[in-house]
Design an enzyme around this catalytic site. Structure first.
Site, PDB file in Angstrom:
ATOM      1  CG  MET A   1      -5.013   5.633  -7.520  1.00 16.08           C
ATOM      2  SD  MET A   1      -6.123   6.060  -8.832  1.00 16.08           S
ATOM      3  CE  MET A   1      -7.446   7.257  -7.968  1.00 16.08           C
ATOM      4  CB  ALA A   2       1.285   7.321  -7.487  1.00 17.57           C
TER       5      ALA A   2
ATOM      6  CD  GLN B   1      -0.148   0.766  -2.732  1.00 14.80           C
ATOM      7  OE1 GLN B   1       0.012   1.541  -3.416  1.00 14.80           O
ATOM      8  NE2 GLN B   1      -1.016  -0.061  -2.963  1.00 14.80           N
TER       9      GLN B   1
ATOM     10  CB  CYS C   1       3.704  -0.631  -9.777  1.00 17.78           C
ATOM     11  SG  CYS C   1       4.085   0.825 -10.409  1.00 17.78           S
TER      12      CYS C   1
ATOM     13  CE  LYS D   1      -4.956  -1.743  -6.213  1.00 17.11           C
ATOM     14  NZ  LYS D   1      -4.035  -1.236  -7.143  1.00 17.11           N
TER      15      LYS D   1
ATOM     16  CG  ASN E   1      -8.437  -2.224  -8.503  1.00 20.40           C
ATOM     17  OD1 ASN E   1      -7.319  -2.276  -8.933  1.00 20.40           O
ATOM     18  ND2 ASN E   1      -9.127  -1.023  -8.396  1.00 20.40           N
ATOM     19  N   GLY E   2     -10.900  -3.057 -10.200  1.00 20.22           N
ATOM     20  CA  GLY E   2     -10.813  -2.854 -11.803  1.00 20.22           C
ATOM     21  C   GLY E   2     -12.401  -2.527 -12.357  1.00 20.22           C
ATOM     22  CG  ASP E   3     -12.945  -2.104 -15.794  1.00 22.27           C
ATOM     23  OD1 ASP E   3     -11.828  -1.025 -15.919  1.00 22.27           O
ATOM     24  OD2 ASP E   3     -12.876  -2.904 -16.546  1.00 22.27           O
TER      25      ASP E   3
ATOM     26  NE  ARG F   1      -8.339   2.957 -14.770  1.00 26.79           N
ATOM     27  CZ  ARG F   1      -8.643   2.053 -16.117  1.00 26.79           C
ATOM     28  NH1 ARG F   1      -8.012   2.550 -17.066  1.00 26.79           N
ATOM     29  NH2 ARG F   1      -9.314   1.075 -15.851  1.00 26.79           N
TER      30      ARG F   1
HETATM   31  C1  FMN Z   1      -3.003   7.793 -11.704  1.00 23.05           C
HETATM   32  C2  FMN Z   1      -2.715   6.569 -10.993  1.00 23.05           C
HETATM   33  C3  FMN Z   1      -2.126   6.163 -10.022  1.00 23.05           C
HETATM   34  C4  FMN Z   1      -2.120   4.903  -9.381  1.00 23.05           C
HETATM   35  N1  FMN Z   1      -1.498   4.738  -8.477  1.00 23.05           N
HETATM   36  C5  FMN Z   1      -1.532   3.559  -7.672  1.00 23.05           C
HETATM   37  C6  FMN Z   1      -0.711   3.276  -6.393  1.00 23.05           C
HETATM   38  O1  FMN Z   1       0.040   4.119  -6.095  1.00 23.05           O
HETATM   39  N2  FMN Z   1      -0.797   2.153  -5.741  1.00 23.05           N
HETATM   40  C7  FMN Z   1      -1.909   1.307  -6.405  1.00 23.05           C
HETATM   41  O2  FMN Z   1      -2.023   0.165  -5.699  1.00 23.05           O
HETATM   42  N3  FMN Z   1      -2.433   1.436  -7.471  1.00 23.05           N
HETATM   43  C8  FMN Z   1      -2.317   2.553  -8.080  1.00 23.05           C
HETATM   44  N4  FMN Z   1      -3.215   2.743  -9.448  1.00 23.05           N
HETATM   45  C9  FMN Z   1      -3.846   1.454  -9.653  1.00 23.05           C
HETATM   46  C10 FMN Z   1      -5.343   1.716  -9.204  1.00 23.05           C
HETATM   47  O3  FMN Z   1      -5.225   1.728  -8.119  1.00 23.05           O
HETATM   48  C11 FMN Z   1      -6.117   0.833  -9.650  1.00 23.05           C
HETATM   49  O4  FMN Z   1      -5.619  -0.437  -9.635  1.00 23.05           O
HETATM   50  C12 FMN Z   1      -6.307   0.755 -11.224  1.00 23.05           C
HETATM   51  O5  FMN Z   1      -6.311   2.016 -11.887  1.00 23.05           O
HETATM   52  C13 FMN Z   1      -7.219  -0.246 -11.578  1.00 23.05           C
HETATM   53  O6  FMN Z   1      -8.645   0.065 -11.344  1.00 23.05           O
HETATM   54  P1  FMN Z   1      -9.542   0.894 -11.936  1.00 23.05           P
HETATM   55  O7  FMN Z   1      -9.955   0.103 -13.388  1.00 23.05           O
HETATM   56  O8  FMN Z   1     -10.866   1.128 -11.217  1.00 23.05           O
HETATM   57  O9  FMN Z   1      -9.000   2.291 -12.534  1.00 23.05           O
HETATM   58  C14 FMN Z   1      -2.950   4.170  -9.979  1.00 23.05           C
HETATM   59  C15 FMN Z   1      -3.744   4.403 -10.937  1.00 23.05           C
HETATM   60  C16 FMN Z   1      -3.778   5.676 -11.682  1.00 23.05           C
HETATM   61  C17 FMN Z   1      -4.682   5.772 -13.075  1.00 23.05           C
END
Ligand code: FMN
Length: 365
Positions: free
Chosen positions: A1-2, A62, A93, A135, A196-198, A221
């Site tokens: 995550m960025a 990534q 993204c 992804k 991925n997700g939740d 998250r």
């Molecule tokens: C602050 C932040 C930065 C993120 N950066 C990236 C990233 O650089 N590359 C990526 O594939 N997903 C990134 N994501 C998305 C997450 O990897 C994930 O796909 C998304 O949050 C859904 O999963 P979740 O519901 O478990 O949060 C980012 C999400 C957040 C909140």
């Protein structure tokens, strides 16, 4: 995550997982997204993001970009100069400044470009024996889904796995992820699918595996301010049982201290402490800590200041169970539209409007 999974946070998360399963695999901890242009053009910030801990035996990065040639070159640099062991490609993204250029979640719509990028990156990684994964999201919106075709292309071009975030770009981070799309991709694809997700708790991870048949899960998250989630996940995958070990506030503050210490080790005290500030509210979510103390922690400048402030918290306070299983981090509402280059949707093979990424793009996923 960025902005989150820098070397310090990856180290902290890995330590948590490794302590839970000393002889097992702790999981894969992926470096913040970097741009292919940044790497190829030798951008200093991009290069500084490619820091790895000595205990990081699997270096996973990534890459983000829109140009097959640039991405291939960047992959060669990653494998040859940085000893990277795994390259993941970001096609998920949703932010306007990325999709406006045809990047991120917009890109798989141009199926030939997606294939060309995968081919270029996989060919560049092959001499090093480095696996390449991608992804993505379900698609641009419900009328322009791309995930099934992306899965087929990933399989055909030799990708090692595909990770699917069960939302469209239009949905952003809102609502619930659609795990049925993940199950559909598992059915339709020969290569391993990561879901991925939740994933908020270890139980969610086991449930996703059971319901969708995924080969693994990708955590987003759910880990914000909760590196110990990886200890629960490692335990759950090693034993097939969920044992959530809720940290008291004393353990949370010790973990915060460790996080700050690692940031300071890699970035120096001033930058490290500044970087730490954004994590404070995630760590303390649901705990009783007062507003003034939270405010002071969010302005912390030194480790000794941090120690003094953390010392004011009650180490025996129990974990706020009301926070369990609840969304954290960005959520927001669905977008009204996804910003795309002009005419993007009209022709799936016309690449005229694809633009190179910004060197310092830091939006993520
Ligand atoms: C602050 C932040 C930065 C993120 N950066 C990236 C990233 O650089 N590359 C990526 O594939 N997903 C990134 N994501 C998305 C997450 O990897 C994930 O796909 C998304 O949050 C859904 O999963 P979740 O519901 O478990 O949060 C980012 C999400 C957040 C909140």
């Amino acid at each position: 995550m960025a902005g989150i999974t820098d070397v310090a946070y990856r180290t902290l998360c890995r330590e948590q997982a490794a302590a839970a399963v000393p002889s097992g695999h702790p999981g894969l901890f992926v470096c913040e997204m970097i741009t292919s242009r940044g790497l190829v053009e030798g951008d200093a910030t991009t290069k500084s993001m490619l820091a790895f801990d000595e205990g990081e035996s699997v270096r996973s990065v990534q890459l983000y970009g829109t140009d097959p040639g640039h991405l291939g070159e960047a992959t060669k640099i990653l494998c040859g100069e940085y000893g990277v062991d795994h390259v993941d490609l970001n096609f998920g993204c949703p932010v306007p400044k990325v999709t406006r250029k045809g990047g991120g979640a917009a890109l798989p719509w141009k199926r030939n470009l997606l294939a060309a990028i995968l081919r270029s990156v996989i060919a560049a990684a092959a001499p090093y024996g480095v696996p390449v994964t991608m992804k993505t999201r379900k698609g641009i919106d419900e009328d322009h889904l791309t995930f099934l075709e992306a899965g087929r292309i990933a399989g055909d071009t030799g990708a090692a796995a595909i990770a699917l975030h069960g939302r469209t770009a239009m949905q952003g981070y809102s609502g619930e992820a659609d795990w049925s799309s993940i199950a559909e991709l598992v059915e339709a694809t020969d290569i391993p699918v990561l879901g991925n997700g939740d994933i908020w708790e270890a139980g969610d991870a086991l449930r996703m595996v059971e319901r969708t048949g995924v080969a693994g899960v990708v955590v987003g998250r759910g880990c914000l301010g909760r590196p110990w989630l990886f200890r629960d996940l490692a335990t759950a995958f090693a034993s097939d049982t969920v044992r959530t070990q809720l940290p008291r506030l004393g353990e949370v503050t010790a973990t915060m201290r460790r996080h700050a210490e690692l940031l300071v080790r890699y970035q120096g005290e001033e930058r490290g402490c500044k970087e730490f500030r954004k994590h404070v509210s995630w760590y303390l979510k649901g705990f009783r800590a007062g507003g003034e103390l939270r405010h002071a922690l969010a302005l912390v400048n030194t480790l000794s200041e941090l120690d003094t402030l953390l010392g004011e918290l009650d180490p025996d306070e129990s974990f706020p169970v009301t926070e369990l299983g609840r969304p954290r981090g960005r959520q927001g509402a669905p977008r009204r539209s996804v910003v795309l280059p002009e005419g993007w949707l009209a022709d799936r093979d016309d690449l005229a409007s694809v633009a190179p990424e910004e060197i310092g793009e830091t939006s993520g996923g």
